[in-house]
Design a protein around this motif. Structure first.
Motif, PDB file in Angstrom:
ATOM      1  N   ILE A 195       3.150  -8.897  13.838  1.00 19.44           N
ATOM      2  CA  ILE A 195       4.596  -9.093  13.726  1.00 19.44           C
ATOM      3  C   ILE A 195       5.259  -7.771  13.396  1.00 19.44           C
ATOM      4  O   ILE A 195       4.611  -6.847  12.916  1.00 19.44           O
ATOM      5  N   SER A 196       6.568  -7.716  13.608  1.00 18.96           N
ATOM      6  CA  SER A 196       7.229  -6.414  13.527  1.00 18.96           C
ATOM      7  C   SER A 196       7.197  -5.821  12.122  1.00 18.96           C
ATOM      8  O   SER A 196       7.101  -4.607  11.961  1.00 18.96           O
ATOM      9  N   GLU A 197       7.246  -6.680  11.063  1.00 14.38           N
ATOM     10  CA  GLU A 197       7.216  -6.112   9.703  1.00 14.38           C
ATOM     11  C   GLU A 197       5.912  -5.365   9.476  1.00 14.38           C
ATOM     12  O   GLU A 197       5.896  -4.283   8.889  1.00 14.38           O
TER      13      GLU A 197
ATOM     14  N   HIS B 285       2.483   1.015  21.597  1.00 16.76           N
ATOM     15  CA  HIS B 285       3.087   2.350  21.751  1.00 16.76           C
ATOM     16  C   HIS B 285       3.580   2.885  20.428  1.00 16.76           C
ATOM     17  O   HIS B 285       3.373   4.051  20.096  1.00 16.76           O
ATOM     18  N   ILE B 286       4.256   2.017  19.652  1.00 19.77           N
ATOM     19  CA  ILE B 286       4.794   2.468  18.357  1.00 19.77           C
ATOM     20  C   ILE B 286       3.665   2.974  17.478  1.00 19.77           C
ATOM     21  O   ILE B 286       3.754   4.030  16.844  1.00 19.77           O
ATOM     22  N   LEU B 287       2.573   2.208  17.441  1.00 16.33           N
ATOM     23  CA  LEU B 287       1.458   2.622  16.587  1.00 16.33           C
ATOM     24  C   LEU B 287       0.872   3.940  17.067  1.00 16.33           C
ATOM     25  O   LEU B 287       0.563   4.825  16.263  1.00 16.33           O
ATOM     26  N   ALA B 288       0.725   4.083  18.389  1.00 15.41           N
ATOM     27  CA  ALA B 288       0.126   5.311  18.911  1.00 15.41           C
ATOM     28  C   ALA B 288       0.998   6.517  18.589  1.00 15.41           C
ATOM     29  O   ALA B 288       0.493   7.588  18.228  1.00 15.41           O
ATOM     30  N   ASP B 289       2.321   6.316  18.695  1.00 21.38           N
ATOM     31  CA  ASP B 289       3.214   7.442  18.418  1.00 21.38           C
ATOM     32  C   ASP B 289       3.136   7.870  16.967  1.00 21.38           C
ATOM     33  O   ASP B 289       3.220   9.065  16.664  1.00 21.38           O
ATOM     34  N   SER B 290       3.004   6.892  16.066  1.00 23.82           N
ATOM     35  CA  SER B 290       3.032   7.288  14.659  1.00 23.82           C
ATOM     36  C   SER B 290       1.699   7.793  14.160  1.00 23.82           C
ATOM     37  O   SER B 290       1.588   8.265  13.042  1.00 23.82           O
ATOM     38  N   ASP B 291       0.668   7.726  14.981  1.00 30.03           N
ATOM     39  CA  ASP B 291      -0.637   8.198  14.529  1.00 30.03           C
ATOM     40  C   ASP B 291      -0.792   9.671  14.851  1.00 30.03           C
ATOM     41  O   ASP B 291      -1.595  10.072  15.684  1.00 30.03           O
ATOM     42  N   GLU B 292       0.001  10.496  14.157  1.00 30.31           N
ATOM     43  CA  GLU B 292      -0.022  11.920  14.498  1.00 30.31           C
ATOM     44  C   GLU B 292      -1.325  12.568  14.083  1.00 30.31           C
ATOM     45  O   GLU B 292      -1.785  13.503  14.703  1.00 30.31           O
TER      46      GLU B 292
ATOM     47  N   ILE C 231       0.815  -1.213   0.000  1.00 32.45           N
ATOM     48  CA  ILE C 231       0.000   0.000   0.000  1.00 32.45           C
ATOM     49  C   ILE C 231       0.843   1.255   0.000  1.00 32.45           C
ATOM     50  O   ILE C 231       0.400   2.292  -0.467  1.00 32.45           O
ATOM     51  N   SER C 232       2.067   1.175   0.494  1.00 33.18           N
ATOM     52  CA  SER C 232       2.851   2.405   0.499  1.00 33.18           C
ATOM     53  C   SER C 232       3.511   2.659  -0.833  1.00 33.18           C
ATOM     54  O   SER C 232       4.128   3.695  -1.026  1.00 33.18           O
ATOM     55  N   MET C 233       3.397   1.687  -1.756  1.00 30.54           N
ATOM     56  CA  MET C 233       4.099   1.859  -3.030  1.00 30.54           C
ATOM     57  C   MET C 233       3.388   2.839  -3.937  1.00 30.54           C
ATOM     58  O   MET C 233       4.000   3.475  -4.775  1.00 30.54           O
ATOM     59  N   SER C 234       2.090   2.958  -3.762  1.00 28.65           N
ATOM     60  CA  SER C 234       1.376   3.890  -4.626  1.00 28.65           C
ATOM     61  C   SER C 234       1.159   5.198  -3.887  1.00 28.65           C
ATOM     62  O   SER C 234       0.962   5.219  -2.676  1.00 28.65           O
TER      63      SER C 234
ATOM     64  N   HIS D 282       5.269  -1.439   8.455  1.00 27.57           N
ATOM     65  CA  HIS D 282       4.481  -1.000   7.310  1.00 27.57           C
ATOM     66  C   HIS D 282       3.394  -0.024   7.745  1.00 27.57           C
ATOM     67  O   HIS D 282       3.144   0.994   7.096  1.00 27.57           O
ATOM     68  N   LEU D 283       2.748  -0.367   8.870  1.00 28.86           N
ATOM     69  CA  LEU D 283       1.666   0.493   9.340  1.00 28.86           C
ATOM     70  C   LEU D 283       2.197   1.860   9.750  1.00 28.86           C
ATOM     71  O   LEU D 283       1.578   2.886   9.476  1.00 28.86           O
ATOM     72  N   ARG D 284       3.357   1.856  10.381  1.00 29.16           N
ATOM     73  CA  ARG D 284       3.941   3.146  10.794  1.00 29.16           C
ATOM     74  C   ARG D 284       4.135   4.042   9.596  1.00 29.16           C
ATOM     75  O   ARG D 284       3.772   5.213   9.604  1.00 29.16           O
ATOM     76  N   ARG D 285       4.704   3.465   8.525  1.00 29.31           N
ATOM     77  CA  ARG D 285       4.936   4.261   7.327  1.00 29.31           C
ATOM     78  C   ARG D 285       3.624   4.765   6.749  1.00 29.31           C
ATOM     79  O   ARG D 285       3.517   5.908   6.309  1.00 29.31           O
ATOM     80  N   GLN D 286       2.641   3.921   6.772  1.00 25.84           N
ATOM     81  CA  GLN D 286       1.362   4.287   6.190  1.00 25.84           C
ATOM     82  C   GLN D 286       0.701   5.378   7.012  1.00 25.84           C
ATOM     83  O   GLN D 286       0.136   6.316   6.455  1.00 25.84           O
ATOM     84  N   LEU D 287       0.760   5.255   8.339  1.00 24.64           N
ATOM     85  CA  LEU D 287       0.100   6.249   9.171  1.00 24.64           C
ATOM     86  C   LEU D 287       0.793   7.601   9.061  1.00 24.64           C
ATOM     87  O   LEU D 287       0.173   8.649   9.233  1.00 24.64           O
ATOM     88  N   ALA D 288       2.087   7.574   8.757  1.00 22.91           N
ATOM     89  CA  ALA D 288       2.797   8.845   8.605  1.00 22.91           C
ATOM     90  C   ALA D 288       2.311   9.589   7.370  1.00 22.91           C
ATOM     91  O   ALA D 288       2.169  10.814   7.390  1.00 22.91           O
TER      92      ALA D 288
END
Lengths: 568, 293
Positions: A76-78, A109-116, A57-60, A82-88
């Motif tokens: 899983i961590s991958e 925590h990682i997900l919450a932080d990247s959901d700006e 999904i981040s490719m387009s 991917h989600l972090r990049r997408q949420l950014a």
């Protein structure tokens, strides 16, 4: 029904409260999980108009903010990355995140932080972390399955990874069933012991709050066993419909890929064999080859009658009736072609590889017969030039498993003969198999020749004669299930974890085979469940094996063992 | 400062340029406000209007179908009047529904084929879902019509049978009574005959119209069946569809790359440029020759 309906239930809950056009984002594991229980047309009914993989999904760069994203991923961590990049840099309007297993706090925590931009509307855990191929059979599709044959010291990280995946899968099954089980494991297997202890730790200590369900009188039972306790079943050739298709052609996630088998019309290149959607398959999946032939003939006759009457359109009423029944007619046509194609292909393969001949000897090796006749038969078959390499290898392996102690000289002869005949044979493979799954390593009485009761039973069966010489083999699992139902499972062979104990007979049993299950065993489980003995069995494994996959795992394990310095 | 972008209503004729939408998004982000209104500026593509229109048509058709069912039931009940009103309502409703379905189907076929690959996937899936709904509606309508037709025919035969019986009895009694009497029909029987004839003619007309709408619907169904997914086949599998999308996109990309390469290395282009330059040179030389001579 129970596994399939649990998975469907989760997916329904994910989609129901979200209105408007949706896009479903899956990863390469959850796509198998969802595809076997949910169809594309059902997704369309729920207004899901696009399905994408999380890695792409981040490719387009195209932004589609009129769509709401429903993500169903494994934790899983991958996927988190991917989600972090997408949420950014989000592409869709809203994000609803669902995970198939327990999330770690750090990941949240990682997900919450990247959901700006606060586009995540909800985050839930829906425990559908298994592929429910049949109502009472699930698999985990683990790629590196061969690791179970290696001792932990050879490749500790992969070994741990395998254990973790198995534990996650089993935990998800019990969370979906909302039960917490008593756990028993096979004593002679290290990996089974490890899996059992780690599962117990997860369910009773680490996440005991999550697993604290309403206690019933009799707790369910989880039995963790090792594939190597019954190496015979995956090596045998099969003659019941579902097992046969998997053995000769290969079924993956209920799909059969015929593209390598020759030229087919476009809509028969890949077909679906699902007992939920195909009623003919549901009533014939456990029947043997002869009966299937007859039933398919009936089906084709029925279909021909209907199409003949369709050609006779005279009045407007006939026309109306035809148009009314056209969708069903089309579906029946597709179904009939599918089954006819499959059976034709399988008959061709049986003819080419002379499987009737080979299988007779295989069944005799597995079930009864004396050593002398067996040796002669195997020797003759090895001399037969028409046999393929894999069939020769299987015959020698079955002989080895049965008679390894009685006549080691004969076995040596056969192995040498095998090595001289085929260039592709990896030397020492048979010995490797015996080291993994030989008589010393097995706990159960696989061939029924250890105690007097079993010998007597075998003799009685031999005298009575069998209905069908090709389907006389019963997988060892059948005996295990009988013992569980009668409460006779020995503590020495299958001890309890920690201080668990079970009074009386369990009503729900989940048997997990580390190393993989076979369709012959799932058939056994289904027939046992249909016999209403008061206990319901569910079978699961790390993969679904056929002889090709089992041999591949064996070869891979042998290769790693050879190249690793730390093995004794 | 708060930048509140209102939810813009998309009108079918106005083409809001996409880059403007993206710029607005950027502007919103920079103000550092997590206001959710600011992010619904992304407008859905134009075909969404078509799909909304078709969905609205389907809804309307459903409402009219329930009215049609009521009208069918009313017309089948025995009544004193001619029942012409009922017939008109039924005809009108059937025509309207068929018209709605046909229009929706044409609209469905005319979905635009351009757009990015992902957008086209969403569009194709929306098409499929609407096609399934339309097909179900058509089948429903045909089934209702066929039951109505059947009950009509039964009534028709019943009526004719009753009339004939009466006529037969009448003529028999006449013969018995009148020895020298007229062996033809008398006034009463004539009028009864005329009535039943009229009745039959009417019913025949109704039947013909119902049959006609049948045929139209059958045509629609045939067209739609191509768009609808066959359940239980490989095409209905989610993983198969994702695989196909991936391979199609890859294939397309490879083709594009190949085309670009062949075009760039096109010896043709070079040849043509050289020839054109030479033409100009020759022309200049010719003009010079004329001037100098």
């Amino acid at each position: 029904m129970v596994l399939v309906s649990a998975a469907r239930d989760y997916i329904n809950r994910m989609l129901q409260d979200i209105s408007g056009m949706k896009v479903l984002i899956l990863d390469s594991y959850t796509i198998s999980i969802v595809s076997v229980v949910y169809s594309q047309s059902e997704l369309l009914q729920k207004e899901v108009f696009l399905v994408e993989l999380v890695e792409s999904i981040s490719m387009s760069r195209e932004s589609m903010s009129h769509l709401k994203a429903v993500c169903f991923l494994r934790p899983i961590s991958e996927n988190i990355q991917h989600l972090r990049r997408q949420l950014a840099s989000p592409r869709f309007g809203e994000y609803h995140l669902f995970f198939s297993n327990i999330l770690k706090d750090t990941q949240i925590h990682i997900l919450a932080d990247s959901d700006e931009q606060e586009i995540v509307q909800q985050l839930q855990e829906f425990y559908a972390d298994f592929v429910a191929v049949d109502p009472y059979h699930f698999t985990l599709n683990i790629q590196s399955n061969h690791t179970y044959m290696l001792p932990a010291v050879v490749d500790p990280s992969n070994w741990q990874h395998l254990c973790d995946r198995v534990v996650d899968g089993i935990a998800a099954v019990f969370l979906a069933l909302k039960r917490r089980p008593i756990i028993r494991y096979q004593s002679k297997s290290d990996i089974a012991k490890r899996v059992a202890h780690e599962t117990a730790k997860l369910m009773y200590q680490q996440e005991s709050g999550l697993f604290d369900f309403r206690r019933t009188e009799v707790s369910p039972l989880l039995l963790v066993i090792d594939r190597r306790d019954d190496p015979v079943t995956p090596l045998l050739n099969q003659w019941t419909y579902q097992a046969m298709v998997h053995e000769l052609i290969g079924i993956q996630d209920n799909k059969v890929d015929l593209r390598n088998m020759g030229k087919f019309s476009k809509d028969q290149q890949e077909v679906v064999l699902s007992s939920e959607q195909d009623s003919f398959f549901k009533s014939n999946m456990y029947e043997n080859f002869g009966d299937i032939g007859m039933n398919i003939k009936h089906l084709v006759d029925e279909f021909q009658q209907i199409s003949k009457s369709n050609q006779n359109i005279q009045t407007i009423e006939d026309m109306a009736k035809f148009v009314d029944n056209y969708p069903e007619y089309r579906q029946m046509h597709g179904n009939v072609s599918k089954h006819v194609t499959l059976v034709t292909e399988m008959s061709k393969i049986v003819e080419e590889r002379k499987l009737m001949l080979v299988s007779q000897t295989e069944q005799e090796l597995a079930c009864n017969g004396g050593e002398v006749t067996a040796f002669e038969a195997v020797k003759n078959l090895l001399d037969n030039e028409n046999l393929s390499e894999i069939d020769r290898l299987r015959l020698v392996m079955l002989y080895a498993l049965r008679y390894e102690k009685e006549k080691p000289v004969n076995l040596m002869n056969l192995c040498n003969k095998l090595a001289s005949q085929s260039a592709k044979y990896k030397p020492g493979l048979v010995q490797f198999l015996l080291k993994q799954a030989g008589v010393d390593k097995r706990s159960g009485d696989l061939f029924g020749n250890r105690d007097l009761l079993n010998i007597a039973r075998n003799m009685a069966r031999g005298l009575k004669g069998v209905e069908n010489v090709y389907t006389q083999h019963q997988p060892f699992l059948f005996q295990t299930m009988e013992n569980i139902v009668k409460g006779r499972l020995k503590d020495t062979e299958y001890p309890y974890v920690g201080n668990h104990f079970q009074q009386g007979r369990p009503q729900d049993v989940v048997i997990f085979i580390v190393g993989g299950t076979t369709y012959e065993e799932s058939r056994s489980v289904a027939l046992q469940n249909a016999s209403n003995s008061g206990t319901r069995f569910i079978l699961g494994g790390s993969v679904v094996l056929n002889s090709k996959r089992f041999l591949k795992d064996l070869e891979e394990a042998q290769r790693i063992t050879r190249s690793s310095p730390s093995v004794i | 400062m708060l930048l509140l972008a209102p939810k813009i209503q998309v009108l079918p004729d106005i083409e809001f340029p996409k880059f403007l939408a993206i710029n607005l998004c950027h502007a919103c982000r920079q103000t550092n406000v997590g206001n959710e209104d600011a992010f619904t500026v992304g407008l859905p593509p134009a075909w969404v209007d078509y799909s909304d229109e078709i969905a609205a048509n389907i809804q309307q058709a459903r409402i009219k179908m329930s009215e049609l069912v009521k009208a069918h039931a009313r017309s089948l009940m025995p009544s004193f009047g001619d029942g012409n009103e009922e017939q008109h309502t039924i005809e009108a409703l059937t025509r309207e529904i068929t018209e709605l379905l046909r229009r929706s189907e044409k609209r469905l076929q005319k979905f635009p084929a351009n757009g990015s690959s992902e957008d086209s996937n969403v569009r194709k899936n929306v098409q499929r879902s609407l096609a399934t709904d339309l097909q179900n509606l058509s089948m429903d309508l045909r089934r209702k019509q066929s039951t109505y037709l059947k009950s009509l025919r039964q009534q028709n035969e019943g009526n004719d049978g009753a009339d004939l019986e009466m006529n037969l009895n009448g003529s028999r009694s006449q013969l018995e009574d009148d020895e020298f009497g007229d062996l033809g029909f008398n006034e009463q029987q004539l009028s009864r005959l005329r009535n039943s004839e009229q009745f039959t003619v009417e019913r025949e007309r109704e039947i013909k119209q119902v049959v006609q709408s049948f045929n139209e619907l059958a045509q629609i169904m045939k067209d739609l069946s191509v768009l609808v997914i066959d359940q239980g086949t490989i095409v209905d599998r989610i993983d198969y569809n994702i695989q196909n999308v991936a391979t199609a996109v890859e294939e397309g990309f490879k083709q594009l790359q190949k085309a670009e390469k062949t075009q760039k290395e096109g010896g043709m282009v070079r040849c043509a440029t050289i020839l054109v330059i030479m033409c100009f040179v020759m022309l200049v030389l010719l003009v010079l020759k004329e001037i100098l001579l």
